[in-house]
Design an enzyme around this catalytic site. Structure first.
Site: not given
Length: 304
Positions: A22, A74, A101, A129, A132
C-alpha cells in the site's frame, strides 16, 4: 500442471505470493500501463481514510542510504470516492481480488471504512493499518498498545465477513505481544512491518529535511529488521503473515517465506524500478531451482 508459486492466504488462493504494498502502487493504473498486473498475486491499494486527506506539507520525502523516508501523511481521496470511482476503474485492468488498506484516527473510522468495503466484491482482504507513524492524531498509538490494537481488530471483525489482516508498526518494544493481542481479538492474519521512524537534517539549513520532522523509513536497509520481526511473530501466532520491509529480490522473498511469511509485499522497490514485482515473479522459479525448492508453500516457516 501444478503452479509452483501458488499460496493460500486467509482463504484466498494467490497465483504467487507477490503483492505490491500500500502507498507504493496507487490503485495499480500507472503500473497497468507498463505490464499486465494480473500476473501479481494481488496488490494492496493506497491507504484509505473516511475523509479525503491532502496529507502532510512538503517536503515529505527524503533519501537515506539504501532507503528513503516518507511523511506523505495518508494522502487519499476518502472512502466514498474510492468506492465510487477508483474501484470501478480498477476492475477494467485488474481481474483479481485486491487488498484494501484502511486507516483511521478513531475506532469508528476504521469501522466505517470496513463496513463500506465489505460490500465490494473486488476486495478480497481488509488490511487494517494501525501503524502509520506519519499522522498527528493517534494513527500510531493504536499499534503501540495491545489493548488498542485488540479493540480496533474486534470492531472491524464485527462489521465485515472479509478476512481482516492487521498491519503492525515495528516501532514497539515487543512485536510478539502486539501480534498475539490481534490474533486473540480475532484477526485472520498479520501484516508486517510498516516503516521505521526516522529523520534527516539539512546541514545547510540546520533543520530537519522533512516538514513533518520525522518520517517512515523503508527500502532495502530495513530488510533484516523486517525479517527478524516476521520470524518472531511467526514463532508465536497461528494465523498467516504478510511479510514486507526492504524486499527487492526473489531471494529476499524466499527468505521472508522461510521466516514465516505466506505472502510477501513489495513497497519502496516499486518506486525505484516499476517492473520489480514482474521481474521477481519471473525470477522466482529459477531461484527455487537453485535452492532445491519444489513449491513455495512448502517452505513457509521453514527456518523456524
Amino acid at each position: 500442471m501444478v503452479n509452483r508459486l501458488q499460496v493460500d492466504f486467509c482463504g484466498l488462493t494467490l497465483d504467487n505470493p507477490i503483492i505490491p504494498a500500500s502507498g507504493c502502487f496507487g490503485y495499480g493504473k500507472e503500473f497497468a500501463e507498463l505490464y499486465d498486473i494480473n500476473m501479481l498475486g494481488s496488490f494492496s491499494f493506497k491507504g484509505t481514510t473516511v475523509e479525503p486527506r491532502f496529507g502532510n506539507p512538503a517536503p515529505r520525502i527524503a533519501e537515506t542510504p539504501s532507503g528513503m523516508l516518507n511523511a506523505v501523511g495518508l494522502q487519499n481521496p476518502g472512502i466514498e470516492h474510492v468506492i465510487a470511482h477508483e474501484l470501478p476503474e480498477m476492475k477494467k485492468y485488474f481481474n483479481k481480488k485486491v487488498v484494501a488498506n484502511i486507516s483511521g484516527f478513531a475506532v469508528e473510522e476504521y469501522v466505517k471504512c470496513a463496513s463500506l468495503l465489505d460490500k465490494e466484491d473486488c476486495v478480497g482482504i481488509l488490511e487494517v493499518n494501525i501503524s502509520c507513524p506519519n499522522v498527528h492524531g493517534g494513527g500510531m498509538s493504536f499499534g503501540t498498545n495491545p489493548n488498542s490494537a485488540a479493540e480496533v481488530t474486534k470492531a472491524v471483525k464485527a462489521v465485515t465477513t472479509k478476512p481482516v489482516v492487521i498491519k503492525l508498526t515495528p516501532n514497539v518494544t515487543d512485536i510478539k505481544e502486539m501480534a498475539l493481542a490481534c490474533e486473540e481479538a480475532g484477526a485472520d492474519g498479520i501484516s508486517l512491518i510498516n516503516t521505521l521512524l526516522g529523520m534527516r537534517i539539512d546541514l545547510k539549513k540546520k533543520k530537519p529535511i522533512l516538514a513533518n520532522t520525522f518520517g517512515g523509513m523503508s527500502g532495502s536497509a530495513v530488510f533484516p529488521v523486517a525479517l527478524r520481526m516476521v520470524y518472531q511473530v511467526a514463532s508465536v501466532v497461528k494465523i498467516p503473515i504478510m511479510g514486507m520491509g526492504g524486499v527487492t529480490t526473489a531471494e529476499d522473498v524466499i527468505e521472508m517465506m522461510l521466516a514465516g511469511a505466506t505472502a510477501v509485499q513489495i513497497g519502496a522497490a516499486n518506486l525505484v524500478n516499476p517492473y520489480v514485482c514482474r521481474d521477481i515473479i519471473n525470477e522466482l522459479p529459477k531461484v527455487m531451482d537453485k535452492y532445491g525448492i519444489q513449491n513455495l508453500k512448502d517452505i513457509i516457516g521453514g527456518a523456524l
